[in-house]
Design a protein around this motif. Structure first.
Motif, PDB file in Angstrom:
ATOM      1  N   ARG A  52      -9.260  -2.849  26.733  1.00 49.29           N
ATOM      2  CA  ARG A  52      -7.966  -3.297  26.210  1.00 49.29           C
ATOM      3  C   ARG A  52      -8.134  -4.747  25.796  1.00 49.29           C
ATOM      4  NH1 ARG A  52      -3.189  -6.061  28.278  1.00 49.29           N
ATOM      5  NH2 ARG A  52      -1.353  -5.355  27.142  1.00 49.29           N
ATOM      6  N   VAL A  53      -7.815  -5.034  24.549  1.00 49.43           N
ATOM      7  CA  VAL A  53      -7.851  -6.401  24.036  1.00 49.43           C
ATOM      8  C   VAL A  53      -6.410  -6.900  23.987  1.00 49.43           C
ATOM      9  CG1 VAL A  53      -8.464  -7.882  22.089  1.00 49.43           C
ATOM     10  CG2 VAL A  53      -9.927  -5.933  22.697  1.00 49.43           C
ATOM     11  N   ALA A  54      -6.177  -8.088  24.522  1.00 47.11           N
ATOM     12  CA  ALA A  54      -4.829  -8.642  24.566  1.00 47.11           C
ATOM     13  C   ALA A  54      -4.854 -10.111  24.154  1.00 47.11           C
ATOM     14  CB  ALA A  54      -4.249  -8.502  25.972  1.00 47.11           C
ATOM     15  N   ALA A  55      -3.725 -10.575  23.636  1.00 44.57           N
ATOM     16  CA  ALA A  55      -3.595 -11.958  23.178  1.00 44.57           C
ATOM     17  C   ALA A  55      -2.293 -12.539  23.742  1.00 44.57           C
ATOM     18  CB  ALA A  55      -3.597 -12.014  21.652  1.00 44.57           C
ATOM     19  N   VAL A 104     -12.011 -12.100  31.027  1.00 42.55           N
ATOM     20  CA  VAL A 104     -12.370 -10.687  31.105  1.00 42.55           C
ATOM     21  C   VAL A 104     -12.296 -10.263  32.565  1.00 42.55           C
ATOM     22  CG1 VAL A 104     -14.228  -8.999  30.810  1.00 42.55           C
ATOM     23  CG2 VAL A 104     -13.887 -10.778  29.092  1.00 42.55           C
ATOM     24  N   PHE A 105     -11.614  -9.153  32.795  1.00 39.21           N
ATOM     25  CA  PHE A 105     -11.703  -8.576  34.137  1.00 39.21           C
ATOM     26  C   PHE A 105     -11.933  -7.089  34.013  1.00 39.21           C
ATOM     27  CE2 PHE A 105      -7.114  -8.172  33.449  1.00 39.21           C
ATOM     28  CZ  PHE A 105      -6.835  -6.916  33.972  1.00 39.21           C
ATOM     29  N   VAL A 106     -12.553  -6.531  35.036  1.00 40.57           N
ATOM     30  CA  VAL A 106     -12.899  -5.112  35.008  1.00 40.57           C
ATOM     31  C   VAL A 106     -12.303  -4.398  36.209  1.00 40.57           C
ATOM     32  CG1 VAL A 106     -15.037  -5.455  33.733  1.00 40.57           C
ATOM     33  CG2 VAL A 106     -15.093  -5.486  36.210  1.00 40.57           C
ATOM     34  N   VAL A 107     -11.991  -3.143  35.981  1.00 37.36           N
ATOM     35  CA  VAL A 107     -11.579  -2.240  37.047  1.00 37.36           C
ATOM     36  C   VAL A 107     -12.684  -1.199  37.129  1.00 37.36           C
ATOM     37  CG1 VAL A 107      -9.843  -0.596  37.829  1.00 37.36           C
ATOM     38  CG2 VAL A 107      -9.147  -2.644  36.543  1.00 37.36           C
ATOM     39  N   ARG A 144     -10.912   8.551  36.787  1.00 35.28           N
ATOM     40  CA  ARG A 144     -10.513   7.496  35.844  1.00 35.28           C
ATOM     41  C   ARG A 144     -11.755   6.784  35.326  1.00 35.28           C
ATOM     42  NH1 ARG A 144      -6.297   2.564  37.075  1.00 35.28           N
ATOM     43  NH2 ARG A 144      -6.457   1.651  35.020  1.00 35.28           N
ATOM     44  N   ARG A 145     -11.781   6.533  34.026  1.00 39.01           N
ATOM     45  CA  ARG A 145     -12.904   5.809  33.444  1.00 39.01           C
ATOM     46  C   ARG A 145     -12.855   4.337  33.840  1.00 39.01           C
ATOM     47  NH1 ARG A 145     -15.435   7.272  28.491  1.00 39.01           N
ATOM     48  NH2 ARG A 145     -14.839   5.261  27.589  1.00 39.01           N
ATOM     49  N   PRO A 146     -14.004   3.679  33.918  1.00 37.51           N
ATOM     50  CA  PRO A 146     -14.002   2.228  34.128  1.00 37.51           C
ATOM     51  C   PRO A 146     -13.237   1.547  32.990  1.00 37.51           C
ATOM     52  CG  PRO A 146     -16.204   3.125  34.392  1.00 37.51           C
ATOM     53  CD  PRO A 146     -15.346   4.224  33.838  1.00 37.51           C
ATOM     54  N   TYR A 147     -12.680   0.407  33.284  1.00 34.81           N
ATOM     55  CA  TYR A 147     -11.762  -0.258  32.369  1.00 34.81           C
ATOM     56  C   TYR A 147     -12.086  -1.742  32.313  1.00 34.81           C
ATOM     57  CZ  TYR A 147      -7.155  -2.240  31.139  1.00 34.81           C
ATOM     58  OH  TYR A 147      -6.137  -2.943  30.569  1.00 34.81           O
ATOM     59  N   GLN A 148     -12.074  -2.298  31.099  1.00 31.55           N
ATOM     60  CA  GLN A 148     -12.272  -3.732  30.912  1.00 31.55           C
ATOM     61  C   GLN A 148     -11.103  -4.296  30.124  1.00 31.55           C
ATOM     62  OE1 GLN A 148     -16.102  -5.603  29.806  1.00 31.55           O
ATOM     63  NE2 GLN A 148     -15.078  -6.091  27.892  1.00 31.55           N
ATOM     64  N   SER A 149     -10.556  -5.383  30.610  1.00 31.53           N
ATOM     65  CA  SER A 149      -9.497  -6.089  29.896  1.00 31.53           C
ATOM     66  C   SER A 149     -10.073  -7.399  29.363  1.00 31.53           C
ATOM     67  CB  SER A 149      -8.331  -6.388  30.826  1.00 31.53           C
ATOM     68  OG  SER A 149      -7.345  -7.138  30.148  1.00 31.53           O
ATOM     69  N   THR A 150      -9.974  -7.597  28.060  1.00 33.45           N
ATOM     70  CA  THR A 150     -10.425  -8.826  27.414  1.00 33.45           C
ATOM     71  C   THR A 150      -9.181  -9.535  26.882  1.00 33.45           C
ATOM     72  OG1 THR A 150     -12.519  -7.809  26.810  1.00 33.45           O
ATOM     73  CG2 THR A 150     -11.875  -9.787  25.588  1.00 33.45           C
ATOM     74  N   ARG A 151      -8.943 -10.753  27.375  1.00 34.63           N
ATOM     75  CA  ARG A 151      -7.719 -11.479  27.020  1.00 34.63           C
ATOM     76  C   ARG A 151      -8.074 -12.823  26.388  1.00 34.63           C
ATOM     77  NH1 ARG A 151      -4.554 -11.077  32.673  1.00 34.63           N
ATOM     78  NH2 ARG A 151      -6.355 -12.263  33.333  1.00 34.63           N
ATOM     79  N   PRO A 169      -2.433 -14.889  37.440  1.00 35.86           N
ATOM     80  CA  PRO A 169      -3.421 -15.968  37.310  1.00 35.86           C
ATOM     81  C   PRO A 169      -3.599 -16.452  35.868  1.00 35.86           C
ATOM     82  CG  PRO A 169      -4.273 -14.227  38.720  1.00 35.86           C
ATOM     83  CD  PRO A 169      -2.983 -13.722  38.132  1.00 35.86           C
ATOM     84  N   ILE A 170      -3.266 -15.616  34.889  1.00 33.92           N
ATOM     85  CA  ILE A 170      -3.433 -16.037  33.491  1.00 33.92           C
ATOM     86  C   ILE A 170      -2.506 -17.206  33.154  1.00 33.92           C
ATOM     87  CG2 ILE A 170      -1.801 -14.461  32.378  1.00 33.92           C
ATOM     88  CD1 ILE A 170      -4.026 -14.055  30.215  1.00 33.92           C
ATOM     89  N   VAL A 171      -1.399 -17.354  33.875  1.00 28.76           N
ATOM     90  CA  VAL A 171      -0.500 -18.496  33.651  1.00 28.76           C
ATOM     91  C   VAL A 171      -1.226 -19.789  34.020  1.00 28.76           C
ATOM     92  CG1 VAL A 171       1.660 -19.613  34.346  1.00 28.76           C
ATOM     93  CG2 VAL A 171       1.595 -17.127  33.971  1.00 28.76           C
ATOM     94  N   ARG A 172      -1.789 -19.829  35.210  1.00 35.52           N
ATOM     95  CA  ARG A 172      -2.510 -21.039  35.646  1.00 35.52           C
ATOM     96  C   ARG A 172      -3.730 -21.298  34.768  1.00 35.52           C
ATOM     97  NH1 ARG A 172      -0.329 -18.592  39.991  1.00 35.52           N
ATOM     98  NH2 ARG A 172      -2.134 -17.301  40.513  1.00 35.52           N
ATOM     99  N   MET A 173      -4.403 -20.236  34.373  1.00 36.59           N
ATOM    100  CA  MET A 173      -5.561 -20.353  33.488  1.00 36.59           C
ATOM    101  C   MET A 173      -5.146 -20.961  32.143  1.00 36.59           C
ATOM    102  SD  MET A 173      -8.009 -17.255  32.173  1.00 36.59           S
ATOM    103  CE  MET A 173      -7.502 -16.377  33.616  1.00 36.59           C
ATOM    104  N   GLY A 174      -4.041 -20.498  31.593  1.00 34.68           N
ATOM    105  CA  GLY A 174      -3.547 -21.018  30.316  1.00 34.68           C
ATOM    106  C   GLY A 174      -3.145 -22.477  30.406  1.00 34.68           C
ATOM    107  N   ILE A 175      -2.465 -22.847  31.489  1.00 36.20           N
ATOM    108  CA  ILE A 175      -2.060 -24.239  31.685  1.00 36.20           C
ATOM    109  C   ILE A 175      -3.286 -25.137  31.798  1.00 36.20           C
ATOM    110  CG2 ILE A 175      -0.957 -25.846  33.297  1.00 36.20           C
ATOM    111  CD1 ILE A 175       1.034 -23.525  33.951  1.00 36.20           C
TER     112      ILE A 175
END
Length: 150
Positions: free
Chosen positions: A9-12, A77-80, A86-93, A134-140
């Motif tokens: 999943r690619v997210a912005a 990037v985080f992975v499940v 369930r297939r393995p999952y990667q999130s790229t933000r 955590p993406i909030v703190r990462m963005g700040i």
């Protein structure tokens, strides 16, 4: 692992800070799978959609504001891992800086994962709470680095 062996999943997302030292956040309702909490406005990039266009669309849906998208600030990037059934999952933000150019505060999303949006002071304890993504703190942090090099 080959990229065909897992889902991606690619997210912005957008970091939007006003002159009063507040950040615009969205309240993620948990979607019956996760805990609810604050997050950056943003979300999944649609098939064939450019990331800046996804930021514009997602911010409008989640906050009611029109934005101009600036430079990318950071990536994550985080992975499940594999779970039976369930297939393995990667999130790229990708997190972008953005600024408001129109609209007004009010969530337009219907039956989505965002219940409301609000301006939150950067020094508000809610930013550090466990219910804040955590993406909030990462963005700040990424915005502070970008501003210190300007």
């Amino acid at each position: 692992m080959h990229f065909t062996d897992y889902d991606t999943r690619v997210a912005a997302y957008a970091v939007i800070v006003d002159d009063a030292g507040r950040i615009l956040l969205s309240w993620f309702n948990g979607n019956h799978r996760n805990d609810p909490g604050w997050t950056l406005p943003g979300g999944g990039v649609d098939y064939g959609e450019q990331m800046p266009a996804a930021v514009v669309r997602e911010v409008k849906e989640e906050t009611g504001y029109d934005v101009e998208v600036g430079a990318p600030l950071t990536t994550d990037v985080f992975v499940v891992p594999f779970d039976p059934g369930r297939r393995p999952y990667q999130s790229t933000r990708v997190v972008f800086e953005a600024r408001i150019v129109g609209g007004e505060l009010g969530t337009l999303e219907v039956d989505g994962t965002t219940d409301f949006a609000a301006w939150v002071a950067l020094d508000d304890p809610a930013i550090e709470a466990d219910t804040t993504s955590p993406i909030v703190r990462m963005g700040i942090a990424a915005l502070k680095v970008a501003q210190s090099t300007q």
